[in-house]
Motif scaffolding. Structure first.
Motif, PDB file in Angstrom:
ATOM      1  N   LEU A  33      28.112  51.979  26.815  1.00 36.59           N
ATOM      2  CA  LEU A  33      28.786  52.460  28.021  1.00 36.59           C
ATOM      3  C   LEU A  33      28.850  51.336  29.059  1.00 36.59           C
ATOM      4  N   PRO A  34      30.017  51.110  29.644  1.00 33.72           N
ATOM      5  CA  PRO A  34      30.183  49.913  30.482  1.00 33.72           C
ATOM      6  C   PRO A  34      29.426  49.943  31.804  1.00 33.72           C
ATOM      7  N   ALA A  80      20.379  53.251  31.003  1.00 31.48           N
ATOM      8  CA  ALA A  80      19.175  52.895  30.257  1.00 31.48           C
ATOM      9  C   ALA A  80      19.105  53.592  28.910  1.00 31.48           C
ATOM     10  N   SER A  81      19.756  54.753  28.788  1.00 30.78           N
ATOM     11  CA  SER A  81      19.767  55.493  27.532  1.00 30.78           C
ATOM     12  C   SER A  81      21.162  56.072  27.302  1.00 30.78           C
ATOM     13  N   GLN A  82      21.475  56.304  26.026  1.00 29.62           N
ATOM     14  CA  GLN A  82      22.790  56.847  25.679  1.00 29.62           C
ATOM     15  C   GLN A  82      22.622  57.848  24.540  1.00 29.62           C
ATOM     16  N   THR A  83      23.193  59.024  24.723  1.00 30.22           N
ATOM     17  CA  THR A  83      23.118  60.104  23.744  1.00 30.22           C
ATOM     18  C   THR A  83      24.527  60.621  23.481  1.00 30.22           C
ATOM     19  N   GLN A  84      24.760  61.105  22.280  1.00 33.57           N
ATOM     20  CA  GLN A  84      26.103  61.558  21.924  1.00 33.57           C
ATOM     21  C   GLN A  84      26.050  62.900  21.216  1.00 33.57           C
ATOM     22  N   ILE A  85      26.855  63.840  21.686  1.00 33.48           N
ATOM     23  CA  ILE A  85      27.114  65.081  20.970  1.00 33.48           C
ATOM     24  C   ILE A  85      28.367  64.881  20.136  1.00 33.48           C
ATOM     25  N   VAL A 102      29.771  61.582  25.198  1.00 33.04           N
ATOM     26  CA  VAL A 102      28.794  60.513  25.377  1.00 33.04           C
ATOM     27  C   VAL A 102      28.101  60.661  26.735  1.00 33.04           C
ATOM     28  N   PHE A 103      26.764  60.670  26.696  1.00 33.83           N
ATOM     29  CA  PHE A 103      25.944  60.849  27.882  1.00 33.83           C
ATOM     30  C   PHE A 103      25.201  59.552  28.186  1.00 33.83           C
ATOM     31  N   GLY A 104      25.260  59.117  29.431  1.00 31.27           N
ATOM     32  CA  GLY A 104      24.459  57.997  29.890  1.00 31.27           C
ATOM     33  C   GLY A 104      23.362  58.500  30.803  1.00 31.27           C
ATOM     34  N   ASP A 105      22.118  58.146  30.469  1.00 30.82           N
ATOM     35  CA  ASP A 105      20.963  58.633  31.225  1.00 30.82           C
ATOM     36  C   ASP A 105      21.022  60.159  31.391  1.00 30.82           C
ATOM     37  N   GLY A 106      21.466  60.827  30.323  1.00 27.09           N
ATOM     38  CA  GLY A 106      21.431  62.286  30.286  1.00 27.09           C
ATOM     39  C   GLY A 106      22.562  62.995  30.995  1.00 27.09           C
ATOM     40  N   ARG A 107      23.590  62.247  31.437  1.00 28.02           N
ATOM     41  CA  ARG A 107      24.731  62.876  32.118  1.00 28.02           C
ATOM     42  C   ARG A 107      26.031  62.490  31.416  1.00 28.02           C
ATOM     43  N   LEU A 108      26.956  63.459  31.320  1.00 25.14           N
ATOM     44  CA  LEU A 108      28.190  63.249  30.586  1.00 25.14           C
ATOM     45  C   LEU A 108      29.062  62.222  31.301  1.00 25.14           C
ATOM     46  N   GLU A 109      29.445  61.173  30.563  1.00 25.69           N
ATOM     47  CA  GLU A 109      30.256  60.091  31.116  1.00 25.69           C
ATOM     48  C   GLU A 109      31.623  59.967  30.453  1.00 25.69           C
ATOM     49  N   LEU A 110      31.710  60.351  29.179  1.00 32.19           N
ATOM     50  CA  LEU A 110      32.916  59.982  28.424  1.00 32.19           C
ATOM     51  C   LEU A 110      33.112  60.897  27.232  1.00 32.19           C
ATOM     52  N   LEU A 111      34.370  61.155  26.899  1.00 32.98           N
ATOM     53  CA  LEU A 111      34.742  61.855  25.666  1.00 32.98           C
ATOM     54  C   LEU A 111      35.718  61.000  24.879  1.00 32.98           C
ATOM     55  N   PRO A 143      37.321  52.445  36.784  1.00 32.91           N
ATOM     56  CA  PRO A 143      37.543  51.013  37.021  1.00 32.91           C
ATOM     57  C   PRO A 143      37.132  50.132  35.851  1.00 32.91           C
ATOM     58  N   HIS A 144      36.168  50.573  35.054  1.00 33.93           N
ATOM     59  CA  HIS A 144      35.713  49.782  33.913  1.00 33.93           C
ATOM     60  C   HIS A 144      36.757  49.746  32.802  1.00 33.93           C
ATOM     61  N   TYR A 145      37.556  50.805  32.693  1.00 39.10           N
ATOM     62  CA  TYR A 145      38.540  50.887  31.616  1.00 39.10           C
ATOM     63  C   TYR A 145      39.950  50.565  32.087  1.00 39.10           C
ATOM     64  N   PHE A 146      40.304  50.977  33.274  1.00 43.32           N
ATOM     65  CA  PHE A 146      41.702  50.863  33.729  1.00 43.32           C
ATOM     66  C   PHE A 146      41.762  50.190  35.096  1.00 43.32           C
ATOM     67  N   LYS A 147      41.317  48.927  35.150  1.00 45.38           N
ATOM     68  CA  LYS A 147      41.337  48.183  36.397  1.00 45.38           C
ATOM     69  C   LYS A 147      42.754  47.996  36.933  1.00 45.38           C
ATOM     70  N   SER A 148      43.744  48.037  36.023  1.00 43.51           N
ATOM     71  CA  SER A 148      45.135  47.840  36.445  1.00 43.51           C
ATOM     72  C   SER A 148      45.593  48.921  37.412  1.00 43.51           C
ATOM     73  N   LEU A 149      44.943  50.109  37.379  1.00 45.15           N
ATOM     74  CA  LEU A 149      45.339  51.175  38.292  1.00 45.15           C
ATOM     75  C   LEU A 149      44.994  50.846  39.741  1.00 45.15           C
ATOM     76  N   GLU A 150      44.028  49.944  39.943  1.00 46.75           N
ATOM     77  CA  GLU A 150      43.600  49.636  41.306  1.00 46.75           C
ATOM     78  C   GLU A 150      44.678  48.912  42.088  1.00 46.75           C
ATOM     79  N   THR A 151      45.615  48.264  41.389  1.00 47.67           N
ATOM     80  CA  THR A 151      46.656  47.483  42.057  1.00 47.67           C
ATOM     81  C   THR A 151      47.939  48.287  42.254  1.00 47.67           C
ATOM     82  N   GLU A 152      47.941  49.547  41.779  1.00 45.00           N
ATOM     83  CA  GLU A 152      49.156  50.359  41.877  1.00 45.00           C
ATOM     84  C   GLU A 152      49.378  50.848  43.310  1.00 45.00           C
TER      85      GLU A 152
END
Length: 311
Positions: free
Chosen positions: A210-211, A215-220, A237-246, A302-311
């Motif tokens: 995860l970008p 400290a920890s990563q878990t996946q359902i 995908v959970f980072g430090d026990g919280r859902l971050e990504l599907l 911002p980690h995945y779609f930095k190009s959106l910041e310039t729109e």
């Protein structure tokens, strides 16, 4: 960007095969081979089966089919190791790509094999993913390499039992399931995934990718949840026990259907890039270099779609 799970590694091994019908696509059942046309498959099945039904599925929903989806249902398939009661052969865009067999299938296709299986979930996996066996249900899936990424071995072909060719119409909505909430804890979401996923497991990811660097990563791993027109595998995908990504796994031939489902849910994309069609301010995107849908927390945009910041 993405974990190296068993299935991803296995997919990489499978992709060393040629995608064209040939020696590596031979199935060891008569003269059947992946990549054969509808007519080639039908002619061969007439030699091997007591009876064959031809079913044209409408609407087209199978992930490996862009234009046409056909199912050849075989009663009493004769193999060199015994008879299989019921089989369905999936023809996608005039190519044989998948087979599901039930009733004597494990004895005929798996038990007599000399190679040792690899365990995955409740399956025994042979031949680097070309054959999945479920001994409890006495079911075997034979898979073209393209069927492995969307985890089609977890799909039970509805035309195995349906009479008259009236199969299901899957949920086409591409909005995320209502119980999915980014930032929610694994403790809160695990029972909700268990309630909605026909098959599910949880794994600890040793190599964190995860970008935002938790400290920890878990996946359902959720298998069989209907989304955007088919029962999908969803990797939560959970980072430090919280859902971050599907990651929601799809297939390249269905890309236009999946895109239309996303447009119906979120409107036209905010941005179209070579590898991504980006929707909903960057929270959801259609990946085009590898067939998947990505849904992410606000923190990860911002980690995945930095190009959106310039729109």
């Amino acid at each position: 960007m993405k974990k190296n799970s068993f299935i991803v590694i296995l997919s990489g091994m499978i992709l060393t095969y040629s995608p064209l019908a040939g020696a590596s696509d031979a199935l060891g059942i008569g003269d059947l081979a992946f990549g054969q046309s509808h007519m080639q498959t039908f002619v061969e099945l007439e030699k091997l089966c007591d009876h064959v039904d031809a079913i044209t599925a409408m609407p087209v929903q199978f992930p490996l089919a862009a234009e046409t989806e056909e199912h050849l249902r075989c009663h009493g398939l004769r193999t060199s190791n015994g008879v299989v009661a019921q089989s369905v052969f999936v023809i996608a865009d005039n190519r044989l790509v998948m087979i599901e067999m039930r009733g004597g299938a494990v004895d005929a296709l798996a038990s007599s094999r000399a190679d040792e299986p690899m365990p995955y979930l409740h399956y025994s996996v042979f031949d680097r993913g070309r054959l999945f066996a479920d001994t409890v249900s006495d079911t075997v899936w034979l898979l073209h390499e393209d069927a492995l990424h969307p985890n089609l071995f977890t799909w039970s072909n509805p035309y195995m039992d349906v009479l008259g060719g009236n199969g299901p119409v899957y949920e086409t909505n591409a909005r995320l399931p209502g119980f999915v909430q980014f930032g929610a804890t694994l403790t809160k979401l695990r029972p909700l995934f268990e309630a909605h996923c026909p098959i599910m497991n949880v794994e600890t990811i040793d190599q964190i990718w995860l970008p935002n660097g938790p400290a920890s990563q878990t996946q359902i791993n959720c298998f069989g949840l209907e989304y955007a027109g088919f029962p999908r595998k969803i990797e939560a995908v959970f980072g430090d026990g919280r859902l971050e990504l599907l990651w929601i796994l799809t297939a390249k031939p269905e890309e236009s259907r999946v895109r239309e489902a996303l447009i119906s849910a979120f409107g036209q994309p905010d941005k179209v890039e070579a590898q991504w069609d980006i929707f909903d301010g960057g929270q959801i995107a259609l990946r085009k270099d590898k067939p998947e849908i990505l849904a992410i927390s606000d923190e990860l945009i911002p980690h995945y779609f930095k190009s959106l910041e310039t729109e």
